[in-house]
Structure formats: structure tokens, C-alpha cells
Design a protein around this motif. Structure first.
Motif, PDB file in Angstrom:
ATOM      1  N   GLN A  23      14.055  14.010  15.439  1.00  0.00           N
ATOM      2  CA  GLN A  23      13.754  12.877  14.875  1.00  0.00           C
ATOM      3  C   GLN A  23      13.517  12.819  13.652  1.00  0.00           C
ATOM      4  N   VAL A  24      14.208  11.874  12.917  1.00  0.00           N
ATOM      5  CA  VAL A  24      14.268  11.878  11.320  1.00  0.00           C
ATOM      6  C   VAL A  24      13.812  10.492  11.031  1.00  0.00           C
ATOM      7  N   LEU A  25      12.732  10.015  10.252  1.00  0.00           N
ATOM      8  CA  LEU A  25      12.568   8.795   9.825  1.00  0.00           C
ATOM      9  C   LEU A  25      12.246   9.011   8.210  1.00  0.00           C
ATOM     10  N   VAL A  26      12.667   7.776   7.688  1.00  0.00           N
ATOM     11  CA  VAL A  26      12.730   7.467   6.320  1.00  0.00           C
ATOM     12  C   VAL A  26      11.430   6.661   6.068  1.00  0.00           C
ATOM     13  N   VAL A  27      10.186   7.177   5.725  1.00  0.00           N
ATOM     14  CA  VAL A  27       9.252   6.396   5.815  1.00  0.00           C
ATOM     15  C   VAL A  27       8.628   6.164   4.275  1.00  0.00           C
ATOM     16  N   GLY A  28       9.577   6.418   3.419  1.00  0.00           N
ATOM     17  CA  GLY A  28       9.191   5.893   1.935  1.00  0.00           C
ATOM     18  C   GLY A  28      10.450   6.100   1.213  1.00  0.00           C
ATOM     19  N   LEU A  29      10.861   4.997   0.295  1.00  0.00           N
ATOM     20  CA  LEU A  29      11.983   4.920  -0.441  1.00  0.00           C
ATOM     21  C   LEU A  29      11.589   4.687  -1.955  1.00  0.00           C
ATOM     22  N   PHE A  30      12.339   5.740  -2.927  1.00  0.00           N
ATOM     23  CA  PHE A  30      12.050   5.442  -4.421  1.00  0.00           C
ATOM     24  C   PHE A  30      13.382   5.840  -4.785  1.00  0.00           C
ATOM     25  N   PRO A  31      13.375   5.700  -6.142  1.00  0.00           N
ATOM     26  CA  PRO A  31      14.495   6.064  -6.777  1.00  0.00           C
ATOM     27  C   PRO A  31      14.891   7.396  -6.959  1.00  0.00           C
ATOM     28  N   ASN A  32      15.831   7.943  -6.350  1.00  0.00           N
ATOM     29  CA  ASN A  32      16.319   9.389  -6.112  1.00  0.00           C
ATOM     30  C   ASN A  32      15.189  10.053  -5.546  1.00  0.00           C
ATOM     31  N   GLN A  92       3.596   2.266  12.965  1.00  0.00           N
ATOM     32  CA  GLN A  92       4.232   1.822  11.540  1.00  0.00           C
ATOM     33  C   GLN A  92       3.805   2.363  10.452  1.00  0.00           C
ATOM     34  N   GLN A  93       4.492   3.034   9.610  1.00  0.00           N
ATOM     35  CA  GLN A  93       4.091   3.755   8.435  1.00  0.00           C
ATOM     36  C   GLN A  93       4.807   3.360   7.081  1.00  0.00           C
ATOM     37  N   VAL A  94       4.058   3.386   6.035  1.00  0.00           N
ATOM     38  CA  VAL A  94       4.580   3.199   4.918  1.00  0.00           C
ATOM     39  C   VAL A  94       3.948   4.196   3.829  1.00  0.00           C
ATOM     40  N   SER A  95       4.887   4.641   3.399  1.00  0.00           N
ATOM     41  CA  SER A  95       4.444   6.027   2.229  1.00  0.00           C
ATOM     42  C   SER A  95       4.612   5.513   0.525  1.00  0.00           C
ATOM     43  N   ILE A  96       3.650   5.572  -0.167  1.00  0.00           N
ATOM     44  CA  ILE A  96       3.603   5.073  -1.467  1.00  0.00           C
ATOM     45  C   ILE A  96       3.414   6.145  -2.432  1.00  0.00           C
ATOM     46  N   ALA A  97       4.717   6.467  -3.134  1.00  0.00           N
ATOM     47  CA  ALA A  97       4.433   7.663  -4.272  1.00  0.00           C
ATOM     48  C   ALA A  97       3.517   6.980  -5.407  1.00  0.00           C
ATOM     49  N   ARG A  98       2.823   8.115  -5.858  1.00  0.00           N
ATOM     50  CA  ARG A  98       1.884   7.768  -6.875  1.00  0.00           C
ATOM     51  C   ARG A  98       2.743   7.410  -8.327  1.00  0.00           C
ATOM     52  N   GLY A  99       2.468   6.451  -9.042  1.00  0.00           N
ATOM     53  CA  GLY A  99       3.195   5.939 -10.273  1.00  0.00           C
ATOM     54  C   GLY A  99       2.451   6.318 -11.467  1.00  0.00           C
ATOM     55  N   HIS A 103      -1.514   5.429 -10.386  1.00  0.00           N
ATOM     56  CA  HIS A 103      -1.709   4.102  -9.598  1.00  0.00           C
ATOM     57  C   HIS A 103      -0.597   4.321  -8.584  1.00  0.00           C
ATOM     58  N   TYR A 104      -1.011   3.400  -7.407  1.00  0.00           N
ATOM     59  CA  TYR A 104       0.147   3.214  -6.262  1.00  0.00           C
ATOM     60  C   TYR A 104       0.397   1.607  -6.520  1.00  0.00           C
ATOM     61  N   TRP A 105       1.865   1.548  -6.700  1.00  0.00           N
ATOM     62  CA  TRP A 105       2.366   0.325  -6.709  1.00  0.00           C
ATOM     63  C   TRP A 105       3.391   0.203  -5.412  1.00  0.00           C
ATOM     64  N   VAL A 207       0.946  11.107  -2.498  1.00  0.00           N
ATOM     65  CA  VAL A 207       1.618   9.926  -1.461  1.00  0.00           C
ATOM     66  C   VAL A 207       0.644   9.264  -0.975  1.00  0.00           C
ATOM     67  N   LEU A 208       0.497   7.974  -1.080  1.00  0.00           N
ATOM     68  CA  LEU A 208      -0.397   7.089  -0.309  1.00  0.00           C
ATOM     69  C   LEU A 208       0.315   6.773   1.094  1.00  0.00           C
ATOM     70  N   ILE A 209      -0.456   7.129   2.317  1.00  0.00           N
ATOM     71  CA  ILE A 209       0.276   6.527   3.515  1.00  0.00           C
ATOM     72  C   ILE A 209      -0.463   5.523   4.180  1.00  0.00           C
ATOM     73  N   LEU A 210       0.145   4.278   4.466  1.00  0.00           N
ATOM     74  CA  LEU A 210      -0.356   3.426   5.305  1.00  0.00           C
ATOM     75  C   LEU A 210      -0.007   3.391   6.482  1.00  0.00           C
ATOM     76  N   GLU A 211      -0.656   3.247   7.671  1.00  0.00           N
ATOM     77  CA  GLU A 211      -0.367   3.411   8.948  1.00  0.00           C
ATOM     78  C   GLU A 211      -1.158   2.314   9.815  1.00  0.00           C
ATOM     79  N   SER A 212      -0.233   1.766  10.685  1.00  0.00           N
ATOM     80  CA  SER A 212      -0.881   0.657  11.651  1.00  0.00           C
ATOM     81  C   SER A 212      -1.791   1.159  12.631  1.00  0.00           C
ATOM     82  N   LYS A 213      -2.918   0.441  12.934  1.00  0.00           N
ATOM     83  CA  LYS A 213      -3.866   0.871  13.878  1.00  0.00           C
ATOM     84  C   LYS A 213      -3.385   0.342  15.241  1.00  0.00           C
ATOM     85  N   LEU A 214      -3.706   1.235  16.270  1.00  0.00           N
ATOM     86  CA  LEU A 214      -3.307   1.037  17.780  1.00  0.00           C
ATOM     87  C   LEU A 214      -4.445   0.327  18.382  1.00  0.00           C
TER      88      LEU A 214
END
Length: 214
Positions: A23-32, A92-99, A103-105, A207-214
Motif C-alpha cells: 500500500q502506497v498513499l500520497v498524504v501530502g503534496l508540496f513543490p518537489n 482520511q489524513q492530510v500532511s502539512i509541511a512546516r513553512g 508556521h503551517y500553511w 510535518v503537521l498531520i491532520l486525521e479524521s476521527k472515527l
């Protein structure tokens, strides 16, 4: 000994095939760079690097990423998976790289309208300025409750109301308390605890990880 070489080669090939990630998931997208979740192991991997499970990142931007998995090149979008069983992830997960500035944008939307958020755990509610509220079509002066809010610049007049839905990546929260502040501040919408308290969140290696609650 030479007669064993073909058999050894076959066994080695079989071993490599079995080692391919399930299993491979892309949970965060950033330039390069992307945040990969490979068989439960999460890592930020830059273009040209090889991540968990031997997954190589060929290219990446805000729209998607090209990965090389077990010799095959495939394109992925956010939260899409490559899986032998094609089973959907349980959360469901979202990963946000520190900017910049630590800060996290993150890009998202409010009631379907695109919005750039600054994650702010110190903010009680989602906070936006009057210009953004008008763009969203919020009748905040009529439907909102007048209030005074403490900001970095002092006390500001505001209106408190609820928006129908706020979405960040694949995460969507309904009925989010929102504060509209008089004037042009904040220049970026503050994603406060009225959203964050409705999801799970944690920091891992920048990396800030946001995840849905079940």
C-alpha cells in the motif's frame, strides 16, 4: 556451484517481488516533495529520493506526484493509493509541511470557496477578515453575533457565526464556528480550534498531520 546460480537468481527475484509495498498513499503534496505513507510508514521524500519500500519520487507539485513503484511509474493524487487489494484507507489524513517562520500553511475551502489557511492552535475559532467574508457571501452583520476579539494588534470588533463546511484536503468538517473580524486582518484565514478540535492532529519531524476521527 555454477548450476545453482539460476536457482539463486530466481529466488532473489521472487524475494524482491515479495518485498514490493502492498500500500502506497500520497498524504501530502508540496513543490518537489511528497509525504508518503508506505505500508503504514510515513516519510517526507523529495524528488529524486527513494522512500520507504523502495518507492522513488520522480516528480511532485500541488496537483499530484509521479512515483516509481517496483519498476512501474504511476501518477498519484492526494490520498490516492496503490494497493493490491484496492482497499480504501480507514481514515482520511492530510500532511502539512512546516513553512517559513515555522508556521503551517494549507490550501482548503469554506463553503466550497477556495481559501488559504494558516493553522493557529491559539485561535478559538476559524477567523477571517471582512473581505473574505463578503467573498464567501456571508451575511455576518445580520446573522452574526457582535463581539470583541483579542488579536496581536489589540482588541478588534467582530461577528461570530457558523459556516456550513470547511475542507482541508480530504478532511471536511460541518458547522464550523467562525469569527469575522472588522478590517483587513487577518490577511490569511486562521484555522483555529473550532476546526482542529473536530479532527486529530499531531506534529512529526516538521510535518503537521491532520486525521479524521472515527
Amino acid at each position: 556451484m555454477r548450476r545453482l546460480l539460476p536457482l539463486v537468481s530466481l529466488l532473489l527475484a521472487a524475494s524482491l517481488a515479495q518485498a514490493a509495498p502492498e500500500q502506497v498513499l500520497v498524504v501530502g503534496l508540496f513543490p518537489n516533495a511528497v509525504v508518503l505513507n508506505v505500508d503504514g510508514q510515513r516519510k517526507l521524500v523529495k524528488v529524486g529520493q527513494v522512500g520507504p519500500g523502495g518507492v522513488e519520487v520522480v516528480s511532485a507539485d500541488s496537483r499530484g506526484a509521479v512515483l516509481r513503484i517496483d519498476g512501474q511509474t504511476r501518477r498519484f493524487e492526494l490520498s490516492r493509493e496503490y494497493s493490491e487489494g484496492f482497499s480504501a484507507p480507514s481514515k482520511q489524513q492530510v500532511s502539512i509541511a512546516r513553512g517559513l517562520g515555522g508556521h503551517y500553511w494549507v490550501a482548503g475551502s469554506v463553503d466550497g470557496h477556495p481559501m488559504q489557511f494558516l493553522v493557529d492552535t491559539g485561535a478559538t475559532s476559524l477567523a477571517i477578515n471582512e473581505q473574505d467574508a463578503k467573498r464567501l457571501g456571508l451575511d455576518y452583520r445580520v446573522k452574526g453575533r457582535p463581539m470583541l476579539a483579542s488579536t496581536a494588534s489589540g482588541t478588534a470588533k467582530g461577528w461570530k457565526l457558523s459556516v456550513d463546511r470547511v475542507k482541508v484536503g480530504s478532511l471536511e468538517v460541518l458547522g464550523v464556528d467562525t469569527v469575522v473580524l472588522e478590517g483587513d486582518a487577518p490577511t490569511e484565514a486562521l484555522l483555529g480550534m473550532s476546526f482542529l478540535s473536530r479532527v486529530r492532529w499531531r506534529e512529526e519531524q516538521g510535518v503537521l498531520i491532520l486525521e479524521s476521527k472515527l
